[in-house]
Design a protein around this motif. Structure first.
Motif, short mmCIF file in Angstrom:
data_model
loop_
_atom_site.label_atom_id
_atom_site.label_comp_id
_atom_site.label_asym_id
_atom_site.label_seq_id
_atom_site.Cartn_x
_atom_site.Cartn_y
_atom_site.Cartn_z
N SER A 331 1.34 4.90 -13.35
CA SER A 331 0.63 4.46 -12.14
C SER A 331 -0.13 5.61 -11.49
N LEU A 333 1.14 7.62 -9.49
CA LEU A 333 1.76 7.90 -8.19
C LEU A 333 3.10 8.59 -8.40
N ASN A 337 5.79 7.67 -3.25
CA ASN A 337 4.55 6.99 -2.91
C ASN A 337 4.49 5.59 -3.51
N PHE A 338 4.90 5.51 -4.76
CA PHE A 338 4.90 4.23 -5.47
C PHE A 338 5.72 3.22 -4.68
N CYS A 339 6.92 3.62 -4.31
CA CYS A 339 7.82 2.69 -3.62
C CYS A 339 7.27 2.26 -2.27
N GLU A 340 6.68 3.23 -1.55
CA GLU A 340 6.16 2.89 -0.23
C GLU A 340 4.97 1.93 -0.36
N LYS A 341 4.06 2.25 -1.27
CA LYS A 341 2.88 1.40 -1.45
C LYS A 341 3.27 0.01 -1.97
N PHE A 342 4.21 0.01 -2.91
CA PHE A 342 4.67 -1.25 -3.49
C PHE A 342 5.30 -2.13 -2.41
N LEU A 344 4.78 -1.98 0.88
CA LEU A 344 3.79 -2.43 1.86
C LEU A 344 2.85 -3.48 1.28
N ALA A 345 2.45 -3.28 0.02
CA ALA A 345 1.48 -4.20 -0.56
C ALA A 345 2.12 -5.49 -1.05
N PHE A 385 0.81 -5.58 -8.62
CA PHE A 385 0.65 -4.25 -8.03
C PHE A 385 0.08 -3.26 -9.04
N ARG A 389 -3.92 -2.29 -8.37
CA ARG A 389 -3.85 -1.23 -7.39
C ARG A 389 -5.15 -0.41 -7.38
#
Lengths: 389, 159
Positions: A331, A333, A337-342, A344-345, A385, A389
Motif C-alpha cells: 500500500s 503506507l 498510517n494504514f490503520c488510521e486511514k483505513f 477513517l475511510a 480501500f 486509495r
C-alpha cells in the motif's frame, strides 16, 4: 503543590502509553464501525460455565479462596493439562491460580529478575512482555522473528541474543499477533541452546487450544530437560471465552511456585472465588466447547486468509490463535498510517503491526474472532480501500 | 465437506465463497454439493427466522396435540397428509407418548386458529381428539434467542 514527576516511579513513568489508544478513541464516534481490533473471543462464556458461577453465588460461596486457588480447581487443571497437552504438574504445589494469564506473566518475571537482567522476547508479540520486564528492573532484549521463518524463533537467533546477563526467554506461542506456532522440532532446537545454561523460560501458552490444520500445541516444558526451567502460563480467557472472569494459572516446579505465592498472596490475596467455581466447571466439562469454538474460528480463519490473498495482500497462514497478520507494504503506507486511514475511510479497525514491537512494521493485525458477516464486510471494505486509495 | 450442512443450518446466508473457505474446498464443489442436496431433498428450503412479536403484525401460534385413529395399511401417514396439506399448518410431527401428533399452526388471531381446529382439524374422520395450547411468548426458536443481547460497556483495552 506536589511535583508528581518526582513522586512517580521512574521505571513506570518511562513506559510509554499505548500507541493504539487513538484508534479506540476514534472508534467511539463510529457506531457502525467494525472492530477487528480487540483480541477477544466474540462468544459469550458457555452457559453451563456461567451457570456454575451463578450457582456458587446462590450457595453463598463468597469467601476468599486459599491463596493458591481452590484445591479442586488445581486438581482439575492438572487433569486437564495432562489430558490435553500431556503436561504433568502436581496440583498440591506446582500450580497457582492467577488473575488471568497476565498476572502469571508478571509473577514469573518478578520472582526471577534482578536489576539489569536481560529477558529475550521474540517479536512481533503481545505488548505486555517488555513493559513488565522493565517494571521489574529487567532489560527487554527483542528478537525479530520473520514471516519467512513462519514467525518462529530460531535456535540461531536465540544463540545470538544470549549474553552473560540473559536471565530468561519469553516464548509467546501460539503467537499474538502473528498466529505463528512452534512445533516440537522447533522447540527441541531451542532446548538444545538452553541446555546447560540457567536461562529460564516463560512460556505464554494462553492460545494453546487454538491451533489449526491438525497441529497440536506442544509445550516446551515437555521437551527433555526443559520442565525444570519453565513457567507455563495459561488461562481460561481464550480457550473458554472467559476473558472477563480473569482466570489464569501458572505451572512450575514447586520451588518457583513457592516464591510466586508470596508475591501473589501479598499483592492479590487470591483469585476471585466465583470465577474459580466457573473455572472448575470449564475444566471438567468444557472440552467440547473448546472444539466447537475452534471449529468456528477455523472457518473464519480460512475465509479471511483466502479473502486477503484474493485481494492481493500477502498473508502468512496463521496456524494458531485468532489473528491474521497480512503484510500491507504494497500500500506504500506504514502500518500506523494504514490503520488510521483505513479506519477513517472504511470504518474498520485493525491494529498496526508496529504496536507489537520490532518486526511488526509493514503488517496489520486483524482479529477474526468476529462474526462471518463482519468479516465479509471488513474484507469488502479492505478491497475497496486498497484498490481506490 | 462434511460440515457443509451444519454451516448452512446455522446461517444459510453465508456466501458460496465463505462456505468454500470454511470447508476447505472450491466454490464450484460447494455449488455442486448444494445442488445435489437440494435435488435429493436433504435441503428442503431456506427461510428467515422472524420474531413477529417485534413487528406490528398480529400473529398467533398454537401447538395442538392430536389423538388419531391409525388406519389399516397407511398407519398415521394418510391422516398426517390430510392435516399437513392445510396452508395454516406450520409443522406436523408424529409423536411417541400420550398423543399421536403435534400440529403447529399459526394464524392472525385466536379466532382464526380456533376456527381451524373446530372446522378443519377436528372434522377429519380419523382425528379422535385435540388439545390446543396457545403459545404466549417465543423465547427461542431454531437456536436463536428472541431478545436483543444487552451489551457490556466497551472501553479501551489492548489485548
Amino acid at each position: 503543590m506536589i511535583d508528581y514527576s518526582k513522586v512517580l516511579n521512574s521505571r513506570i513513568s518511562a513506559v510509554p502509553p499505548s500507541g493504539i489508544r487513538k484508534f479506540f478513541d476514534l472508534l467511539e464516534d463510529m457506531p457502525d464501525a467494525i472492530s477487528l481490533g480487540i483480541g477477544e473471543p466474540d462468544f459469550p462464556t458457555p452457559w453451563h460455565i456461567r451457570d456454575a458461577g451463578i450457582y456458587s453465588l446462590e450457595k453463598g460461596f463468597t469467601k476468599y479462596s486459599p491463596n493458591a486457588g481452590f484445591s479442586e480447581l488445581r486438581r482439575q487443571i492438572a487433569r486437564y493439562l495432562q489430558r490435553r497437552f500431556d503436561l504433568r504438574y502436581d496440583p498440591r504445589n506446582e500450580i497457582l491460580v492467577t488473575v488471568g494469564g497476565s498476572e502469571g506473566l508478571d509473577l514469573a518475571l518478578r520472582c526471577i529478575l534482578e536489576p539489569g537482567d536481560e529477558v529475550i522476547i521474540p517479536t512481533p508479540s503481545f505488548v505486555c512482555y517488555g513493559p513488565l520486564v522493565s517494571m521489574s528492573m529487567g532489560v527487554p532484549v527483542y528478537v525479530e522473528t520473520k514471516a519467512e521463518d513462519a514467525f518462529r524463533l530460531t535456535a540461531e537467533q536465540l544463540k545470538n541474543a544470549i549474553t552473560p546477563r540473559t536471565k530468561a526467554l519469553v516464548l509467546p506461542y501460539p503467537c499474538n499477533p502473528t498466529g505463528g506456532i512452534m512445533e516440537k522440532a522447533d522447540l527441541e532446537a531451542i532446548a538444545q541452546v538452553l541446555e546447560g545454561t540457567e536461562i529460564m523460560v516463560i512460556s505464554d501458552e494462553i492460545y494453546a487450544e487454538l491451533t489449526y490444520g491438525g497441529l497440536h500445541h506442544v509445550s516446551i516444558a515437555n521437551i527433555p530437560g526443559m520442565r525444570e526451567r519453565t513457567f507455563v502460563v495459561n488461562g481460561f480467557s481464550k480457550a473458554f471465552s472467559m476473558t472477563g472472569w480473569r482466570m489464569g494459572y501458572l505451572c512450575a516446579p514447586k520451588e518457583l511456585i513457592g516464591s510466586m505465592i508470596k508475591l501473589h498472596q501479598y499483592g492479590i490475596m487470591s483469585a476471585p472465588t466465583t470465577s474459580q467455581y466457573a473455572a472448575i466447571e470449564a475444566m471438567k466439562n468444557g472440552d467440547e466447547d473448546i472444539e466447537d469454538m475452534k471449529k468456528e474460528y477455523d472457518g473464519r480463519r480460512q475465509f479471511l486468509l483466502q479473502g486477503f490473498r484474493d485481494i492481493g495482500l500477502e498473508c502468512f497462514e496463521p496456524k494458531g490463535a485468532f489473528y491474521m497478520f497480512p503484510c500491507i507494504k504494497s500500500s506504500g503506507l506504514d502500518s500506523d498510517n494504514f490503520c488510521e486511514k483505513f479506519l477513517l475511510a472504511e470504518q474498520v479497525a485493525v491494529i498496526p503491526g508496529s504496536a507489537f514491537g520490532p518486526g511488526g512494521e509493514g503488517f496489520v493485525r486483524c482479529c477474526y474472532a468476529a462474526s462471518m458477516q463482519e468479516l465479509a464486510t471488513a474484507l469488502e471494505r479492505m478491497e475497496h480501500f486498497i484498490k481506490h486509495r | 465437506m462434511d460440515n457443509l450442512l451444519q454451516l448452512l443450518e446455522g446461517d444459510c446466508t453465508l456466501s458460496k465463497k465463505q462456505l468454500a473457505a470454511m470447508v476447505g474446498t472450491s466454490v464450484e464443489r460447494v455449488e455442486e454439493a448444494i445442488r445435489d442436496y437440494e435435488k435429493k431433498g436433504v435441503i428442503q428450503g431456506y427461510k428467515a427466522v422472524i420474531d413477529w412479536d417485534a413487528t406490528d403484525r398480529e400473529a398467533v401460534t398454537a401447538l395442538i396435540e392430536v389423538k388419531v385413529e391409525p388406519q389399516r395399511d397407511n398407519g398415521f401417514d394418510r391422516v398426517a397428509e390430510r392435516i399437513y396439506q392445510y396452508e395454516e399448518v406450520e409443522s406436523c410431527y408424529l409423536m411417541s407418548g400420550d398423543f399421536d401428533m403435534t400440529v403447529i399452526i399459526s394464524g392472525r388471531t385466536l379466532q382464526e386458529v380456533a376456527r381451524f381446529v373446530s372446522q378443519k382439524l377436528s372434522t377429519i374422520d380419523a382425528v379422535k381428539s385435540t388439545a390446543t395450547h396457545f403459545i404466549l411468548k417465543k423465547y427461542k426458536e431454531s437456536h436463536l434467542i428472541f431478545k436483543k443481547r444487552e451489551k457490556q460497556e466497551e472501553g479501551f483495552v489492548f489485548v
